[in-house]
Design a protein around this motif. Structure first.
Motif, PDB file in Angstrom:
ATOM      1  N   SER A 135      56.859  88.539  86.034  1.00 51.93           N
ATOM      2  CA  SER A 135      56.646  87.424  85.113  1.00 51.93           C
ATOM      3  C   SER A 135      55.188  86.977  85.107  1.00 51.93           C
ATOM      4  O   SER A 135      54.696  86.479  84.104  1.00 51.93           O
ATOM      5  CB  SER A 135      57.560  86.250  85.463  1.00 51.93           C
ATOM      6  N   ARG A 168      53.015  89.241  82.648  1.00 53.84           N
ATOM      7  CA  ARG A 168      53.326  89.185  81.210  1.00 53.84           C
ATOM      8  C   ARG A 168      52.454  88.147  80.525  1.00 53.84           C
ATOM      9  O   ARG A 168      52.062  87.146  81.123  1.00 53.84           O
ATOM     10  CB  ARG A 168      54.799  88.852  80.978  1.00 53.84           C
ATOM     11  N   GLU A 179      51.426  85.068  78.026  1.00 58.46           N
ATOM     12  CA  GLU A 179      52.054  83.786  77.677  1.00 58.46           C
ATOM     13  C   GLU A 179      52.628  83.811  76.264  1.00 58.46           C
ATOM     14  O   GLU A 179      53.721  83.313  76.026  1.00 58.46           O
ATOM     15  CB  GLU A 179      51.031  82.654  77.819  1.00 58.46           C
ATOM     16  N   TYR A 208      56.193  85.245  75.740  1.00 54.38           N
ATOM     17  CA  TYR A 208      57.327  84.367  76.027  1.00 54.38           C
ATOM     18  C   TYR A 208      57.694  83.553  74.787  1.00 54.38           C
ATOM     19  O   TYR A 208      58.866  83.385  74.463  1.00 54.38           O
ATOM     20  CB  TYR A 208      56.990  83.414  77.181  1.00 54.38           C
ATOM     21  N   ARG A 209      56.686  83.030  74.102  1.00 57.17           N
ATOM     22  CA  ARG A 209      56.945  82.251  72.885  1.00 57.17           C
ATOM     23  C   ARG A 209      57.484  83.144  71.779  1.00 57.17           C
ATOM     24  O   ARG A 209      58.386  82.749  71.040  1.00 57.17           O
ATOM     25  CB  ARG A 209      55.670  81.544  72.433  1.00 57.17           C
ATOM     26  N   LYS A 211      61.804  82.611  74.484  1.00 53.61           N
ATOM     27  CA  LYS A 211      62.286  82.323  75.837  1.00 53.61           C
ATOM     28  C   LYS A 211      61.535  81.106  76.359  1.00 53.61           C
ATOM     29  O   LYS A 211      60.650  80.585  75.698  1.00 53.61           O
ATOM     30  CB  LYS A 211      62.067  83.530  76.766  1.00 53.61           C
ATOM     31  N   THR A 242      58.813  79.016  78.736  1.00 49.50           N
ATOM     32  CA  THR A 242      57.393  79.320  78.916  1.00 49.50           C
ATOM     33  C   THR A 242      57.162  80.157  80.176  1.00 49.50           C
ATOM     34  O   THR A 242      58.027  80.254  81.052  1.00 49.50           O
ATOM     35  CB  THR A 242      56.580  78.022  79.016  1.00 49.50           C
ATOM     36  N   LYS A 243      55.971  80.713  80.243  1.00 52.02           N
ATOM     37  CA  LYS A 243      55.604  81.512  81.407  1.00 52.02           C
ATOM     38  C   LYS A 243      55.570  80.648  82.661  1.00 52.02           C
ATOM     39  O   LYS A 243      56.035  81.064  83.728  1.00 52.02           O
ATOM     40  CB  LYS A 243      54.238  82.163  81.174  1.00 52.02           C
ATOM     41  N   TRP A 288      59.097  80.117  84.087  1.00 55.98           N
ATOM     42  CA  TRP A 288      59.634  81.253  84.828  1.00 55.98           C
ATOM     43  C   TRP A 288      58.891  81.486  86.126  1.00 55.98           C
ATOM     44  O   TRP A 288      59.488  81.889  87.126  1.00 55.98           O
ATOM     45  CB  TRP A 288      59.659  82.509  83.962  1.00 55.98           C
ATOM     46  N   TYR A 316      66.403  86.512  84.557  1.00 54.86           N
ATOM     47  CA  TYR A 316      65.087  86.984  84.146  1.00 54.86           C
ATOM     48  C   TYR A 316      65.083  88.502  83.947  1.00 54.86           C
ATOM     49  O   TYR A 316      64.589  89.000  82.934  1.00 54.86           O
ATOM     50  CB  TYR A 316      64.010  86.594  85.172  1.00 54.86           C
ATOM     51  N   VAL A 367      65.306  88.107  79.995  1.00 49.76           N
ATOM     52  CA  VAL A 367      63.935  87.771  79.604  1.00 49.76           C
ATOM     53  C   VAL A 367      63.026  88.993  79.647  1.00 49.76           C
ATOM     54  O   VAL A 367      62.274  89.247  78.706  1.00 49.76           O
ATOM     55  CB  VAL A 367      63.389  86.627  80.491  1.00 49.76           C
ATOM     56  N   LEU A 370      60.644  90.516  76.663  1.00 47.12           N
ATOM     57  CA  LEU A 370      59.187  90.522  76.777  1.00 47.12           C
ATOM     58  C   LEU A 370      58.627  91.924  76.617  1.00 47.12           C
ATOM     59  O   LEU A 370      57.583  92.119  75.988  1.00 47.12           O
ATOM     60  CB  LEU A 370      58.757  89.943  78.128  1.00 47.12           C
TER      61      LEU A 370
END
Length: 114
Positions: free
Chosen positions: A28, A31, A33, A36-37, A41, A43-44, A47, A78, A82, A86
């Motif tokens: 995480s 990845r 930022e 994520y948006r 999902k 926000t970074k 997570w 995750y 998620v 991502l």
């Protein structure tokens, strides 16, 4: 003897869960930022906090407590939900193709010599 074997098993399971949560935390962290948006999902930062707490709880508490189970659930969410979203958004599929192309491959596909 049975109790000693169970204790060793729980020791290794707790180490596996710690490594699992650390893998999710570092994944995480690398990845972007905006991915994520774009994946819709959380926000970074969310997570990173959740997975960091899961790793800390797994490190400091035993596997048979209540909080490591919650951390495991968050880590599984995750990894299963998620992370694939991502990877799909950021194009993070395979880094290396399975097959190597032929020697006649150019930048836009195979070169036929015409």
């Amino acid at each position: 003897m049975l109790v000693e074997g169970f204790g060793k098993l729980m020791y290794w399971v707790s180490w596996a869960l710690l490594l699992f949560s650390l893998f999710a935390f570092f994944d995480s962290a690398i990845r972007r930022e905006d991915a994520y948006r774009a994946a819709n999902k959380q926000t970074k930062a969310f997570w990173l906090i959740i997975l960091g707490l899961a790793a800390a709880v797994n490190f400091f508490m035993g596997i048979l407590d209540f909080l490591p189970i919650i951390g495991l659930i968050a880590t599984i969410v995750y990894i299963v939900d998620v992370r694939p979203a991502l990877r799909q958004i950021s194009g993070g599929g395979r880094r290396w193709p399975r097959g190597r192309g032929s020697n006649s491959d150019g930048p836009y596909g195979p070169f036929n010599g015409r």
